[in-house]
Motif scaffolding. Structure first.
Motif, short mmCIF file in Angstrom:
data_model
loop_
_atom_site.label_atom_id
_atom_site.label_comp_id
_atom_site.label_asym_id
_atom_site.label_seq_id
_atom_site.Cartn_x
_atom_site.Cartn_y
_atom_site.Cartn_z
N GLN A 77 0.81 -1.17 -0.13
CA GLN A 77 -0.18 0.12 -0.05
C GLN A 77 0.89 1.18 0.08
N LEU A 78 1.84 1.25 0.89
CA LEU A 78 2.81 2.27 0.92
C LEU A 78 3.49 2.62 -0.26
N LYS A 79 4.03 1.62 -0.98
CA LYS A 79 4.72 1.66 -2.34
C LYS A 79 3.79 2.13 -3.28
N TYR A 80 2.71 1.54 -3.50
CA TYR A 80 2.15 2.03 -4.61
C TYR A 80 1.49 3.48 -4.61
N ASN A 81 0.87 3.59 -3.17
CA ASN A 81 0.27 5.19 -3.08
C ASN A 81 1.43 6.07 -3.17
N ARG A 82 2.85 5.69 -2.68
CA ARG A 82 3.67 6.85 -3.05
C ARG A 82 4.09 6.79 -4.39
N GLU A 83 4.27 5.64 -5.33
CA GLU A 83 4.36 5.64 -6.71
C GLU A 83 3.24 6.61 -7.37
N LEU A 84 1.93 6.44 -7.03
CA LEU A 84 0.95 7.19 -7.77
C LEU A 84 1.38 8.65 -7.38
N HIS A 85 1.27 9.26 -6.29
CA HIS A 85 1.47 10.43 -5.88
C HIS A 85 2.66 11.24 -6.30
N PHE A 86 3.76 10.42 -6.32
CA PHE A 86 5.08 11.19 -6.85
C PHE A 86 5.09 11.19 -8.38
N GLY A 87 4.32 10.14 -8.84
CA GLY A 87 4.24 9.76 -10.43
C GLY A 87 3.52 11.18 -11.01
N ILE A 88 2.72 11.69 -10.24
CA ILE A 88 2.02 12.96 -10.52
C ILE A 88 2.82 14.26 -10.47
N TYR A 89 3.35 14.30 -9.28
CA TYR A 89 4.12 15.38 -8.47
C TYR A 89 5.37 15.61 -9.52
N MET A 90 5.84 14.73 -10.09
CA MET A 90 7.20 14.69 -10.72
C MET A 90 7.14 15.60 -12.04
N HIS A 91 5.91 15.90 -12.49
CA HIS A 91 5.62 16.71 -13.58
C HIS A 91 5.26 18.13 -13.47
N CYS A 92 5.45 18.43 -12.05
CA CYS A 92 5.22 19.86 -11.55
C CYS A 92 6.18 20.81 -12.34
N GLY A 93 7.51 20.38 -12.54
CA GLY A 93 8.44 21.31 -13.05
C GLY A 93 9.13 22.17 -11.98
N LEU A 94 8.83 21.86 -10.84
CA LEU A 94 9.23 22.57 -9.71
C LEU A 94 10.16 21.90 -8.58
N PRO A 95 11.42 21.60 -9.14
CA PRO A 95 12.35 20.65 -8.28
C PRO A 95 12.45 20.88 -6.85
N ARG A 96 12.40 22.23 -6.38
CA ARG A 96 12.51 22.59 -5.00
C ARG A 96 11.09 22.38 -4.33
N LEU A 97 10.16 22.48 -4.92
CA LEU A 97 9.00 21.96 -4.28
C LEU A 97 8.87 20.66 -4.20
N LEU A 98 9.41 19.79 -4.91
CA LEU A 98 9.17 18.24 -5.14
C LEU A 98 10.10 17.82 -3.93
N SER A 99 11.30 18.72 -3.71
CA SER A 99 12.09 18.25 -2.52
C SER A 99 11.48 18.27 -1.21
N MET A 100 10.89 19.49 -1.16
CA MET A 100 9.87 19.69 0.21
C MET A 100 9.14 18.85 0.27
N ILE A 101 8.35 18.30 -0.80
CA ILE A 101 7.50 17.25 -0.44
C ILE A 101 7.95 16.00 -0.03
N GLU A 102 9.13 15.37 -0.69
CA GLU A 102 9.81 14.58 -0.22
C GLU A 102 10.41 14.54 1.50
N ASN A 103 10.68 15.66 1.86
CA ASN A 103 10.98 15.56 3.05
C ASN A 103 9.58 15.42 3.88
N MET A 104 8.82 15.97 3.70
CA MET A 104 7.49 15.76 4.41
C MET A 104 7.12 14.33 4.52
N TRP A 105 7.09 13.72 3.14
CA TRP A 105 6.94 12.27 3.19
C TRP A 105 7.92 11.46 4.11
#
Length: 231
Positions: free
Chosen positions: A132-160
């Motif tokens: 569950q954890l694996k695929y929930n994460r893959e889904l969310h980051f599979g979306i977020y990776m397209h945001c074009g904002l690497p600093r935002l993505l890094s902050m999200i990873e920190n919270m995860w």
């Protein structure tokens, strides 16, 4: 420490240890209140204590870990207050990522996201916490990776990294409360397929909040049991 970390390449040691440790936290390979002894972690990684200490202190500064002693660091214990704070910050960061990603996701990427979501639903139905954890994460980051904002993505990873152990404990308790959340995943994907950023943001908020009552109930019960045990 067995099966949680693996030896790493000797170049740029502290950064690589940091990456491995953060990945382990995000993936839920640690439980709340797990103790991480620097000497044991160094032996597992095949390094000296110094790069491990530097990496762990970086995670402490990001509030993913807490320091107990000079040589021992702990995964933060379960806390309702901490969960609510993490959820609040995640909501702000991840809705921004989804809004930015919505117009950037093509049909090929959508097909992959749908496939991941099916696997998540299968894992949820089978009560497989790690999957569950694996695929929930893959889904969310599979979306977020397209945001074009690497600093935002890094902050999200920190919270995860802060959220991973909480979700691991919650899922292993056996009452995920996530049936409705799986529907929100489908609504999120449908909105992304239409490139409807507003609807995608609304679906993500509903998804993140759908399990909140069950998680909060779990944490309240945990805190009550802990208080009773120490009374």
């Amino acid at each position: 420490m067995k099966n949680k970390i693996k030896p790493i390449d000797k170049t740029n040691l502290a950064a690589r240890v940091y990456g491995e440790m953060r990945e382990a936290l995000i993936a839920g390979r640690y439980m709340p209140s797990d103790r991480i002894r620097i000497s044991e972690a160094a032996q597992a990684f095949g390094t000296s204590d110094t790069p491990v200490r530097e990496a762990l202190l970086r995670l402490v500064s990001e509030h993913a870990l807490e320091m107990e002693t000079a040589k021992q660091i702990v995964v933060p214990p379960l806390s309702l207050e901490r969960y609510v704070e993490i959820r609040t910050v995640r909501m702000a960061l991840e809705t921004a990522a989804v809004e930015a990603a919505a117009p950037r996701i093509g049909s090929r990427e959508m097909a992959e996201l749908v496939r991941i979501n099916r696997r998540f639903e299968q894992a949820e139905a089978a009560h497989q916490a790690a999957q569950q954890l694996k695929y929930n994460r893959e889904l969310h980051f599979g979306i977020y990776m397209h945001c074009g904002l690497p600093r935002l993505l890094s902050m999200i990873e920190n919270m995860w990294a802060s959220m991973g152990p909480i979700l691991r404990a919650f899922y292993e308790a056996g009452d995920s409360g996530y049936d409705e959340g799986a529907n929100h995943h489908a609504q999120l994907l449908a909105a992304l397929e239409r490139r409807d950023a507003a609807a995608a943001v609304a679906a993500l908020k509903a998804d993140m909040l759908s399990a909140a009552p069950s998680i909060e109930r779990f944490l309240v019960q945990h805190e009550a049991a802990a208080a009773e045990a120490t009374a």
